[in-house]
Design a protein around this motif. Structure first.
Motif, PDB file in Angstrom:
ATOM      1  N   GLU A  78       0.841  -1.193   0.000  1.00 41.00           N
ATOM      2  CA  GLU A  78       0.000   0.000   0.000  1.00 41.00           C
ATOM      3  C   GLU A  78       0.881   1.250   0.000  1.00 41.00           C
ATOM      4  O   GLU A  78       1.719   1.437   0.884  1.00 41.00           O
ATOM      5  CB  GLU A  78      -0.896   0.008   1.245  1.00 41.00           C
ATOM      6  CG  GLU A  78      -1.823   1.200   1.344  1.00 41.00           C
ATOM      7  CD  GLU A  78      -2.928   1.159   0.306  1.00 41.00           C
ATOM      8  OE1 GLU A  78      -3.410   2.234  -0.079  1.00 41.00           O
ATOM      9  OE2 GLU A  78      -3.291   0.048  -0.113  1.00 41.00           O
ATOM     10  N   PRO A  79       0.733   2.120  -1.000  1.00 43.53           N
ATOM     11  CA  PRO A  79       1.616   3.299  -1.094  1.00 43.53           C
ATOM     12  C   PRO A  79       1.203   4.421  -0.136  1.00 43.53           C
ATOM     13  O   PRO A  79       0.830   5.523  -0.554  1.00 43.53           O
ATOM     14  CB  PRO A  79       1.449   3.719  -2.555  1.00 43.53           C
ATOM     15  CG  PRO A  79       0.047   3.314  -2.889  1.00 43.53           C
ATOM     16  CD  PRO A  79      -0.207   2.034  -2.129  1.00 43.53           C
ATOM     17  N   ALA A  80       1.195   4.143   1.165  1.00 42.97           N
ATOM     18  CA  ALA A  80       0.838   5.156   2.156  1.00 42.97           C
ATOM     19  C   ALA A  80       1.899   6.253   2.174  1.00 42.97           C
ATOM     20  O   ALA A  80       3.080   5.996   1.948  1.00 42.97           O
ATOM     21  CB  ALA A  80       0.725   4.509   3.534  1.00 42.97           C
ATOM     22  N   PRO A  81       1.510   7.513   2.437  1.00 39.00           N
ATOM     23  CA  PRO A  81       2.494   8.605   2.515  1.00 39.00           C
ATOM     24  C   PRO A  81       3.584   8.285   3.530  1.00 39.00           C
ATOM     25  O   PRO A  81       3.327   7.676   4.577  1.00 39.00           O
ATOM     26  CB  PRO A  81       1.640   9.800   2.963  1.00 39.00           C
ATOM     27  CG  PRO A  81       0.261   9.469   2.495  1.00 39.00           C
ATOM     28  CD  PRO A  81       0.135   7.976   2.643  1.00 39.00           C
ATOM     29  N   ALA A 127      23.612  12.264   4.084  1.00 39.45           N
ATOM     30  CA  ALA A 127      22.259  12.118   4.620  1.00 39.45           C
ATOM     31  C   ALA A 127      21.272  12.862   3.732  1.00 39.45           C
ATOM     32  O   ALA A 127      21.618  13.862   3.096  1.00 39.45           O
ATOM     33  CB  ALA A 127      22.189  12.643   6.051  1.00 39.45           C
ATOM     34  N   VAL A 128      20.044  12.363   3.700  1.00 36.32           N
ATOM     35  CA  VAL A 128      19.001  12.976   2.892  1.00 36.32           C
ATOM     36  C   VAL A 128      17.653  12.727   3.555  1.00 36.32           C
ATOM     37  O   VAL A 128      17.467  11.718   4.246  1.00 36.32           O
ATOM     38  CB  VAL A 128      19.010  12.397   1.457  1.00 36.32           C
ATOM     39  CG1 VAL A 128      18.610  10.935   1.460  1.00 36.32           C
ATOM     40  CG2 VAL A 128      18.122  13.191   0.524  1.00 36.32           C
ATOM     41  N   ALA A 129      16.732  13.659   3.377  1.00 37.04           N
ATOM     42  CA  ALA A 129      15.356  13.471   3.832  1.00 37.04           C
ATOM     43  C   ALA A 129      14.511  13.071   2.631  1.00 37.04           C
ATOM     44  O   ALA A 129      14.686  13.604   1.532  1.00 37.04           O
ATOM     45  CB  ALA A 129      14.823  14.757   4.452  1.00 37.04           C
ATOM     46  N   ILE A 130      13.610  12.115   2.824  1.00 35.00           N
ATOM     47  CA  ILE A 130      12.794  11.587   1.723  1.00 35.00           C
ATOM     48  C   ILE A 130      11.322  11.709   2.085  1.00 35.00           C
ATOM     49  O   ILE A 130      10.914  11.370   3.204  1.00 35.00           O
ATOM     50  CB  ILE A 130      13.127  10.112   1.440  1.00 35.00           C
ATOM     51  CG1 ILE A 130      14.629   9.922   1.214  1.00 35.00           C
ATOM     52  CG2 ILE A 130      12.336   9.597   0.247  1.00 35.00           C
ATOM     53  CD1 ILE A 130      15.046   8.462   1.131  1.00 35.00           C
ATOM     54  N   GLU A 131      10.545  12.176   1.143  1.00 29.61           N
ATOM     55  CA  GLU A 131       9.094  12.208   1.295  1.00 29.61           C
ATOM     56  C   GLU A 131       8.477  11.537   0.081  1.00 29.61           C
ATOM     57  O   GLU A 131       8.775  11.899  -1.058  1.00 29.61           O
ATOM     58  CB  GLU A 131       8.592  13.649   1.415  1.00 29.61           C
ATOM     59  CG  GLU A 131       7.097  13.748   1.649  1.00 29.61           C
ATOM     60  CD  GLU A 131       6.635  15.165   1.947  1.00 29.61           C
ATOM     61  OE1 GLU A 131       5.402  15.388   1.996  1.00 29.61           O
ATOM     62  OE2 GLU A 131       7.499  16.040   2.137  1.00 29.61           O
ATOM     63  N   ASP A 132       7.663  10.528   0.328  1.00 34.38           N
ATOM     64  CA  ASP A 132       7.020   9.791  -0.749  1.00 34.38           C
ATOM     65  C   ASP A 132       5.513   9.887  -0.566  1.00 34.38           C
ATOM     66  O   ASP A 132       4.972   9.500   0.471  1.00 34.38           O
ATOM     67  CB  ASP A 132       7.476   8.326  -0.728  1.00 34.38           C
ATOM     68  CG  ASP A 132       7.052   7.575  -1.978  1.00 34.38           C
ATOM     69  OD1 ASP A 132       7.063   8.190  -3.062  1.00 34.38           O
ATOM     70  OD2 ASP A 132       6.699   6.390  -1.873  1.00 34.38           O
ATOM     71  N   TYR A 159      13.696  -5.130   8.360  1.00 31.22           N
ATOM     72  CA  TYR A 159      12.452  -4.502   7.928  1.00 31.22           C
ATOM     73  C   TYR A 159      11.612  -4.020   9.107  1.00 31.22           C
ATOM     74  O   TYR A 159      11.726  -4.517  10.226  1.00 31.22           O
ATOM     75  CB  TYR A 159      11.630  -5.488   7.095  1.00 31.22           C
ATOM     76  CG  TYR A 159      12.362  -6.009   5.883  1.00 31.22           C
ATOM     77  CD1 TYR A 159      12.603  -5.190   4.786  1.00 31.22           C
ATOM     78  CD2 TYR A 159      12.841  -7.316   5.838  1.00 31.22           C
ATOM     79  CE1 TYR A 159      13.280  -5.656   3.677  1.00 31.22           C
ATOM     80  CE2 TYR A 159      13.519  -7.792   4.728  1.00 31.22           C
ATOM     81  CZ  TYR A 159      13.738  -6.962   3.658  1.00 31.22           C
ATOM     82  OH  TYR A 159      14.415  -7.426   2.567  1.00 31.22           O
ATOM     83  N   ALA A 160      10.761  -3.042   8.806  1.00 27.52           N
ATOM     84  CA  ALA A 160       9.803  -2.531   9.785  1.00 27.52           C
ATOM     85  C   ALA A 160       8.576  -2.050   9.027  1.00 27.52           C
ATOM     86  O   ALA A 160       8.613  -1.884   7.800  1.00 27.52           O
ATOM     87  CB  ALA A 160      10.412  -1.390  10.604  1.00 27.52           C
ATOM     88  N   LEU A 161       7.493  -1.826   9.760  1.00 26.17           N
ATOM     89  CA  LEU A 161       6.258  -1.362   9.155  1.00 26.17           C
ATOM     90  C   LEU A 161       6.081   0.133   9.398  1.00 26.17           C
ATOM     91  O   LEU A 161       6.275   0.623  10.506  1.00 26.17           O
ATOM     92  CB  LEU A 161       5.051  -2.116   9.729  1.00 26.17           C
ATOM     93  CG  LEU A 161       4.989  -3.615   9.449  1.00 26.17           C
ATOM     94  CD1 LEU A 161       3.727  -4.203  10.080  1.00 26.17           C
ATOM     95  CD2 LEU A 161       5.018  -3.893   7.950  1.00 26.17           C
ATOM     96  N   ALA A 162       5.716   0.841   8.330  1.00 30.19           N
ATOM     97  CA  ALA A 162       5.320   2.242   8.413  1.00 30.19           C
ATOM     98  C   ALA A 162       3.872   2.287   7.964  1.00 30.19           C
ATOM     99  O   ALA A 162       3.579   2.449   6.778  1.00 30.19           O
ATOM    100  CB  ALA A 162       6.205   3.117   7.532  1.00 30.19           C
ATOM    101  N   GLY A 163       2.957   2.070   8.898  1.00 29.20           N
ATOM    102  CA  GLY A 163       1.556   1.929   8.530  1.00 29.20           C
ATOM    103  C   GLY A 163       1.353   0.630   7.778  1.00 29.20           C
ATOM    104  O   GLY A 163       1.649  -0.453   8.280  1.00 29.20           O
ATOM    105  N   THR A 164       0.871   0.722   6.534  1.00 31.00           N
ATOM    106  CA  THR A 164       0.657  -0.465   5.703  1.00 31.00           C
ATOM    107  C   THR A 164       1.772  -0.648   4.688  1.00 31.00           C
ATOM    108  O   THR A 164       1.612  -1.357   3.693  1.00 31.00           O
ATOM    109  CB  THR A 164      -0.678  -0.341   4.962  1.00 31.00           C
ATOM    110  OG1 THR A 164      -0.697   0.891   4.223  1.00 31.00           O
ATOM    111  CG2 THR A 164      -1.842  -0.374   5.936  1.00 31.00           C
ATOM    112  N   ARG A 165       2.898  -0.012   4.931  1.00 32.01           N
ATOM    113  CA  ARG A 165       4.031  -0.088   3.999  1.00 32.01           C
ATOM    114  C   ARG A 165       5.215  -0.760   4.686  1.00 32.01           C
ATOM    115  O   ARG A 165       5.540  -0.460   5.836  1.00 32.01           O
ATOM    116  CB  ARG A 165       4.429   1.325   3.562  1.00 32.01           C
ATOM    117  CG  ARG A 165       5.577   1.364   2.555  1.00 32.01           C
ATOM    118  CD  ARG A 165       6.163   2.783   2.472  1.00 32.01           C
ATOM    119  NE  ARG A 165       5.260   3.716   1.834  1.00 32.01           N
ATOM    120  CZ  ARG A 165       5.547   4.395   0.722  1.00 32.01           C
ATOM    121  NH1 ARG A 165       6.700   4.197   0.110  1.00 32.01           N
ATOM    122  NH2 ARG A 165       4.696   5.271   0.230  1.00 32.01           N
TER     123      ARG A 165
END
Length: 251
Positions: A36-39, A66-71, A215-221
């Motif tokens: 699921e492509p959750a933000p 280092a970099v900050a990423i927003e998807d 691995y870890a979960l970020a919501g449904t991602r």
């Protein structure tokens, strides 16, 4: 032959375990569920160490970036701090003045290409594609970080190598190990690959790659919060060694 009630209890337990022991189906279902492509907002640190050659003639570099990423709906966006940009500009200027100048920060920042970042922030899709060219060998009960888990071991086919490189590879062996939770959610993975081949008739080479992910979960991602890769290669009298560690923090 008669069985007592006490003898039937462990037998039934084993039968129930066998009925549930389909780790591959559980893994595939979890990977499908976790695409699921959750933000997502994360920060990513990259540490790169490379050495070319041996002995006193070896050229060694060690850098960090280092970099900050927003998807999200607008796609994947990267942002660099002013401090990071200043380091990148300083190294670019140094190279313009001296092509032999060291560029440790630039080397680490090159790991922020989309092809390197997408497998970390969209780990379920990346893992699914990799398993498409792998066949299950074994499934075993195991322990991961002190908790019960299952580890699935796959054999990678030569199809994991690009067509361009495959014509030079004479021997290839690849293994993929995936640790999963009770519901099939990936916990960690390790990939090992070894190559032996020949190019230009007289030049033989060999290489080994190893990549470990957590691995870890970020919501449904599903995301990879840590990825460590180690690559060694030798051929034509040269030797190279590389270690890359990337750590991701969910914001």
């Amino acid at each position: 032959m008669r069985f007592s009630h006490l003898m039937l209890i462990p037998a039934l337990a084993l039968a129930g375990t066998a009925a549930r022991a389909d780790g591959l189906a559980d893994l595939k279902a979890a990977l499908e569920r976790l695409q699921e492509p959750a933000p997502l907002k994360v920060s990513l640190d990259s540490s790169v160490w490379r050495r070319n050659g041996e002995g006193k003639d070896a050229d060694e570099t060690n850098g960090q970036a280092a970099v900050a990423i927003e998807d999200g709906p607008r796609g994947m966006q990267l942002s660099y701090s002013r401090e990071m940009l200043a380091k990148l500009d300083a190294e670019a200027t140094a190279v313009a003045r001296n092509p032999n100048a060291k560029t440790p920060t630039l080397n680490a920042a090159r790991e922020f290409s989309p092809t390197d970042l997408r497998p970390m922030i969209s780990a379920a899709s990346s893992l699914s594609h990799m398993l498409e060219k792998s066949s299950l060998l074994t499934e075993k009960a195991d322990v991961y970080q002190g908790k019960p888990a299952r580890v699935l071991t796959f054999a990678q086919s030569i199809d994991a190598v690009s067509d361009r490189d495959r014509k030079y590879v004479k021997e290839f062996e690849g293994r993929v190990h995936v640790w999963i939770a009770a519901d099939g959610t990936p916990l960690a993975s390790r990939i090992t690959q070894s190559f032996y081949g020949r190019a230009f008739i007289v030049v033989t080479f060999e290489a080994k790659n190893e990549e470990s992910s957590v691995y870890a979960l970020a919501g449904t991602r599903l995301v990879a919060v840590r990825k460590e890769s180690r690559n060694t290669a030798s051929g034509a009298g040269e030797k190279s060694d590389q270690k890359i560690v990337k750590t991701l923090q969910i914001l």
